[in-house]
Design a protein around this motif. Structure first.
Motif, PDB file in Angstrom:
ATOM      1  N   GLY A 237      63.769  40.701  38.395  1.00 28.56           N
ATOM      2  CA  GLY A 237      64.027  40.061  37.115  1.00 28.56           C
ATOM      3  C   GLY A 237      63.370  40.752  35.936  1.00 28.56           C
ATOM      4  N   THR A 238      62.825  41.942  36.128  1.00 26.66           N
ATOM      5  CA  THR A 238      62.099  42.603  35.048  1.00 26.66           C
ATOM      6  C   THR A 238      62.956  43.633  34.325  1.00 26.66           C
ATOM      7  OG1 THR A 238      61.236  44.357  36.481  1.00 26.66           O
ATOM      8  CG2 THR A 238      59.938  42.333  36.319  1.00 26.66           C
ATOM      9  N   ALA A 239      62.598  43.846  33.058  1.00 27.06           N
ATOM     10  CA  ALA A 239      63.263  44.888  32.275  1.00 27.06           C
ATOM     11  C   ALA A 239      63.030  46.260  32.901  1.00 27.06           C
ATOM     12  CB  ALA A 239      62.752  44.859  30.842  1.00 27.06           C
ATOM     13  N   ASP A 240      61.868  46.437  33.511  1.00 30.47           N
ATOM     14  CA  ASP A 240      61.576  47.736  34.125  1.00 30.47           C
ATOM     15  C   ASP A 240      62.517  48.038  35.280  1.00 30.47           C
ATOM     16  OD1 ASP A 240      59.585  48.478  32.413  1.00 30.47           O
ATOM     17  OD2 ASP A 240      57.927  48.007  33.762  1.00 30.47           O
ATOM     18  N   LYS A 241      62.916  47.014  36.029  1.00 26.28           N
ATOM     19  CA  LYS A 241      63.869  47.258  37.120  1.00 26.28           C
ATOM     20  C   LYS A 241      65.179  47.780  36.569  1.00 26.28           C
ATOM     21  CE  LYS A 241      66.782  44.555  38.392  1.00 26.28           C
ATOM     22  NZ  LYS A 241      68.257  44.282  38.396  1.00 26.28           N
ATOM     23  N   ARG A 242      65.686  47.119  35.539  1.00 25.62           N
ATOM     24  CA  ARG A 242      66.947  47.556  34.931  1.00 25.62           C
ATOM     25  C   ARG A 242      66.819  48.961  34.352  1.00 25.62           C
ATOM     26  NH1 ARG A 242      70.466  44.288  30.325  1.00 25.62           N
ATOM     27  NH2 ARG A 242      72.108  45.852  30.119  1.00 25.62           N
ATOM     28  N   GLU A 243      65.694  49.202  33.648  1.00 23.42           N
ATOM     29  CA  GLU A 243      65.476  50.515  33.050  1.00 23.42           C
ATOM     30  C   GLU A 243      65.361  51.598  34.111  1.00 23.42           C
ATOM     31  OE1 GLU A 243      64.429  53.704  30.407  1.00 23.42           O
ATOM     32  OE2 GLU A 243      65.657  51.888  30.285  1.00 23.42           O
ATOM     33  N   GLY A 244      64.660  51.296  35.209  1.00 25.14           N
ATOM     34  CA  GLY A 244      64.504  52.292  36.271  1.00 25.14           C
ATOM     35  C   GLY A 244      65.823  52.684  36.889  1.00 25.14           C
ATOM     36  N   ILE A 245      66.689  51.709  37.135  1.00 25.00           N
ATOM     37  CA  ILE A 245      67.991  52.003  37.734  1.00 25.00           C
ATOM     38  C   ILE A 245      68.890  52.738  36.749  1.00 25.00           C
ATOM     39  CG2 ILE A 245      70.114  50.919  38.604  1.00 25.00           C
ATOM     40  CD1 ILE A 245      68.339  48.830  39.946  1.00 25.00           C
ATOM     41  N   GLU A 246      68.897  52.298  35.472  1.00 24.56           N
ATOM     42  CA  GLU A 246      69.722  52.972  34.467  1.00 24.56           C
ATOM     43  C   GLU A 246      69.269  54.422  34.272  1.00 24.56           C
ATOM     44  OE1 GLU A 246      69.595  50.630  30.936  1.00 24.56           O
ATOM     45  OE2 GLU A 246      70.990  49.103  31.705  1.00 24.56           O
ATOM     46  N   ALA A 247      67.935  54.626  34.240  1.00 30.39           N
ATOM     47  CA  ALA A 247      67.417  55.987  34.063  1.00 30.39           C
ATOM     48  C   ALA A 247      67.789  56.866  35.257  1.00 30.39           C
ATOM     49  CB  ALA A 247      65.902  55.940  33.888  1.00 30.39           C
ATOM     50  N   PHE A 248      67.747  56.299  36.455  1.00 30.95           N
ATOM     51  CA  PHE A 248      68.122  57.054  37.655  1.00 30.95           C
ATOM     52  C   PHE A 248      69.599  57.467  37.585  1.00 30.95           C
ATOM     53  CE2 PHE A 248      69.939  57.118  41.941  1.00 30.95           C
ATOM     54  CZ  PHE A 248      69.137  58.077  42.549  1.00 30.95           C
ATOM     55  N   LEU A 249      70.445  56.521  37.219  1.00 28.35           N
ATOM     56  CA  LEU A 249      71.882  56.801  37.172  1.00 28.35           C
ATOM     57  C   LEU A 249      72.238  57.767  36.037  1.00 28.35           C
ATOM     58  CD1 LEU A 249      73.278  53.206  37.852  1.00 28.35           C
ATOM     59  CD2 LEU A 249      73.174  55.142  39.448  1.00 28.35           C
ATOM     60  N   GLU A 250      71.473  57.690  34.946  1.00 29.38           N
ATOM     61  CA  GLU A 250      71.727  58.555  33.797  1.00 29.38           C
ATOM     62  C   GLU A 250      70.942  59.861  33.849  1.00 29.38           C
ATOM     63  OE1 GLU A 250      70.785  56.063  30.483  1.00 29.38           O
ATOM     64  OE2 GLU A 250      72.337  54.577  30.971  1.00 29.38           O
ATOM     65  N   LYS A 251      70.187  60.023  34.943  1.00 31.76           N
ATOM     66  CA  LYS A 251      69.412  61.250  35.176  1.00 31.76           C
ATOM     67  C   LYS A 251      68.480  61.578  33.996  1.00 31.76           C
ATOM     68  CE  LYS A 251      72.688  63.375  38.381  1.00 31.76           C
ATOM     69  NZ  LYS A 251      73.462  62.120  38.582  1.00 31.76           N
ATOM     70  N   ARG A 252      67.695  60.569  33.612  1.00 30.86           N
ATOM     71  CA  ARG A 252      66.726  60.745  32.537  1.00 30.86           C
ATOM     72  C   ARG A 252      65.404  60.094  32.936  1.00 30.86           C
ATOM     73  NH1 ARG A 252      66.060  55.824  30.162  1.00 30.86           N
ATOM     74  NH2 ARG A 252      67.807  54.339  30.311  1.00 30.86           N
ATOM     75  N   LYS A 253      64.368  60.352  32.153  1.00 32.04           N
ATOM     76  CA  LYS A 253      63.064  59.762  32.419  1.00 32.04           C
ATOM     77  C   LYS A 253      63.049  58.309  31.952  1.00 32.04           C
ATOM     78  CE  LYS A 253      58.120  60.525  31.552  1.00 32.04           C
ATOM     79  NZ  LYS A 253      57.110  61.397  30.882  1.00 32.04           N
ATOM     80  N   PRO A 254      62.557  57.366  32.776  1.00 32.54           N
ATOM     81  CA  PRO A 254      62.547  55.959  32.361  1.00 32.54           C
ATOM     82  C   PRO A 254      61.506  55.678  31.282  1.00 32.54           C
ATOM     83  CG  PRO A 254      61.474  56.208  34.482  1.00 32.54           C
ATOM     84  CD  PRO A 254      62.077  57.543  34.156  1.00 32.54           C
ATOM     85  N   ASN A 255      61.787  54.704  30.467  1.00 33.21           N
ATOM     86  CA  ASN A 255      60.855  54.234  29.433  1.00 33.21           C
ATOM     87  C   ASN A 255      60.365  52.846  29.839  1.00 33.21           C
ATOM     88  OD1 ASN A 255      59.414  53.845  27.055  1.00 33.21           O
ATOM     89  ND2 ASN A 255      61.205  53.109  25.935  1.00 33.21           N
ATOM     90  N   TRP A 256      59.235  52.811  30.545  1.00 31.87           N
ATOM     91  CA  TRP A 256      58.735  51.556  31.092  1.00 31.87           C
ATOM     92  C   TRP A 256      58.217  50.638  30.001  1.00 31.87           C
ATOM     93  CZ3 TRP A 256      60.842  51.705  35.502  1.00 31.87           C
ATOM     94  CH2 TRP A 256      60.794  52.836  36.325  1.00 31.87           C
ATOM     95  N   ARG A 257      58.471  49.331  30.134  1.00 25.88           N
ATOM     96  CA  ARG A 257      58.056  48.345  29.145  1.00 25.88           C
ATOM     97  C   ARG A 257      56.940  47.444  29.655  1.00 25.88           C
ATOM     98  NH1 ARG A 257      63.705  45.731  27.521  1.00 25.88           N
ATOM     99  NH2 ARG A 257      62.327  44.236  26.495  1.00 25.88           N
ATOM    100  N   GLY A 258      56.709  47.407  30.926  1.00 28.12           N
ATOM    101  CA  GLY A 258      55.597  46.637  31.467  1.00 28.12           C
ATOM    102  C   GLY A 258      55.799  45.142  31.429  1.00 28.12           C
ATOM    103  N   ALA A 259      55.087  44.432  30.562  1.00 26.58           N
ATOM    104  CA  ALA A 259      55.080  42.971  30.579  1.00 26.58           C
ATOM    105  C   ALA A 259      56.406  42.359  30.165  1.00 26.58           C
ATOM    106  CB  ALA A 259      53.970  42.448  29.669  1.00 26.58           C
ATOM    107  N   ASP A 260      57.248  43.109  29.469  1.00 31.12           N
ATOM    108  CA  ASP A 260      58.530  42.552  29.022  1.00 31.12           C
ATOM    109  C   ASP A 260      59.445  42.279  30.209  1.00 31.12           C
ATOM    110  OD1 ASP A 260      58.692  44.704  26.100  1.00 31.12           O
ATOM    111  OD2 ASP A 260      57.688  42.793  26.422  1.00 31.12           O
ATOM    112  N   THR A 261      60.180  41.180  30.165  1.00 28.98           N
ATOM    113  CA  THR A 261      61.125  40.843  31.226  1.00 28.98           C
ATOM    114  C   THR A 261      62.512  40.657  30.626  1.00 28.98           C
ATOM    115  OG1 THR A 261      60.615  38.494  30.985  1.00 28.98           O
ATOM    116  CG2 THR A 261      59.383  39.711  32.644  1.00 28.98           C
ATOM    117  N   GLU A 262      63.502  40.558  31.528  1.00 30.41           N
ATOM    118  CA  GLU A 262      64.875  40.355  31.080  1.00 30.41           C
ATOM    119  C   GLU A 262      65.003  39.020  30.362  1.00 30.41           C
ATOM    120  OE1 GLU A 262      66.373  43.308  31.352  1.00 30.41           O
ATOM    121  OE2 GLU A 262      67.858  42.907  32.918  1.00 30.41           O
TER     122      GLU A 262
END
Length: 262
Positions: A237-262
């Protein structure tokens, strides 16, 4: 009374807080005030969302040579039971942020117990690890029996505690007490490098991963599996999960947000 000079704090890299034991005249003995101040400093870093990894280190030849013997000399059983130190130890163990211990030289007694409270230990090749309390007619009182045995096994722990003998850095690596060797004098730098890597990763995932791995020797396997799955599910349920998967699929470095959630 606390001494502001016996614990140094700095930020050697982005997202990294470094706490340095600084009682060279006492071989960095972990006095009650120093232990308290270390717990407070670690909690402060733990509460700071900008801090994503903590490094605990000591001097060039001594990480910490034990507790302060002067405090123990006149202590009776009542004093031991009323001691404030267990509270400080528990606060250190409760830190959610990953903690790296960077060890040079002697890491003995309470010093070794402090290192074992950390999540990853990096040691210089000349480091020595031990629980020599029985040399004084006492025993370890903050994990030198309980935690050490879980990390290195019954045979090695029994030998260390009953004989008071030390492990070399190579032996500590072989038995699983430490995670990595550095060249002598380079443990601090390597600890910061490793902390920088951890700090660059998804902070909520790092906290949950730490909690799950540490639970391995604190609960049954069935309960541990349940805890692991719960932690895994929470991260979905975290924003980092979504960002990690999107960054993987887009072949870029993820921008982690930490405490922020979806």
């Amino acid at each position: 009374m606390s001494n502001p000079d016996h614990l140094l704090a700095d930020h050697p890299a982005s997202g990294v807080a470094r706490l340095t034991l600084n009682r060279p005249d006492r071989r960095n003995a972990l006095s009650t005030p120093l232990l308290h101040d270390l717990a407070v400093a670690m909690e402060r870093a733990d509460a700071d969302h900008a801090i994503r990894c903590i490094v605990v280190t000591g001097g060039e030849t001594v990480f910490a040579a034990g507790a302060d013997i002067n405090e123990i000399a006149d202590k009776d059983p009542g004093g031991g039971l009323a001691d404030l130190r267990p509270g400080s130890w528990q606060r250190i163990r409760d830190i959610r942020t990953p903690v790296v211990a960077a060890v040079e030289g002697y890491c003995l007694g309470a010093g070794n117990e402090l290192a074992m409270c950390c999540d990853i230990i990096v040691a210089g090749r000349d480091a020595k690890f031990g629980q020599p309390e029985t040399n004084l007619g006492i025993i370890p009182g903050a994990g030198g029996g309980a935690t050490l045995t879980r990390l290195v096994g019954r045979a090695r722990a029994m030998h260390m505690v009953l004989t008071g003998s030390f492990l070399s850095a190579e032996e500590a690596l072989d038995c699983g007490l430490i995670a990595e060797l550095a060249e002598t004098g380079k443990a601090n730098a390597r600890g910061v490098d490793l902390a920088t890597v951890i700090a660059s990763r998804a902070p909520l995932a790092m906290q949950q991963a730490k909690a799950v791995v540490r639970a391995a020797y604190e609960t049954t396997h069935t309960a541990h599996l349940s805890f692991e799955r719960q932690a895994f599910s929470l991260l979905l349920g975290t924003a980092d999960k979504r960002e990690g998967i999107e960054a993987f699929l887009e072949k870029r470095k993820p921008n982690w947000r930490g405490a922020d959630t979806e």
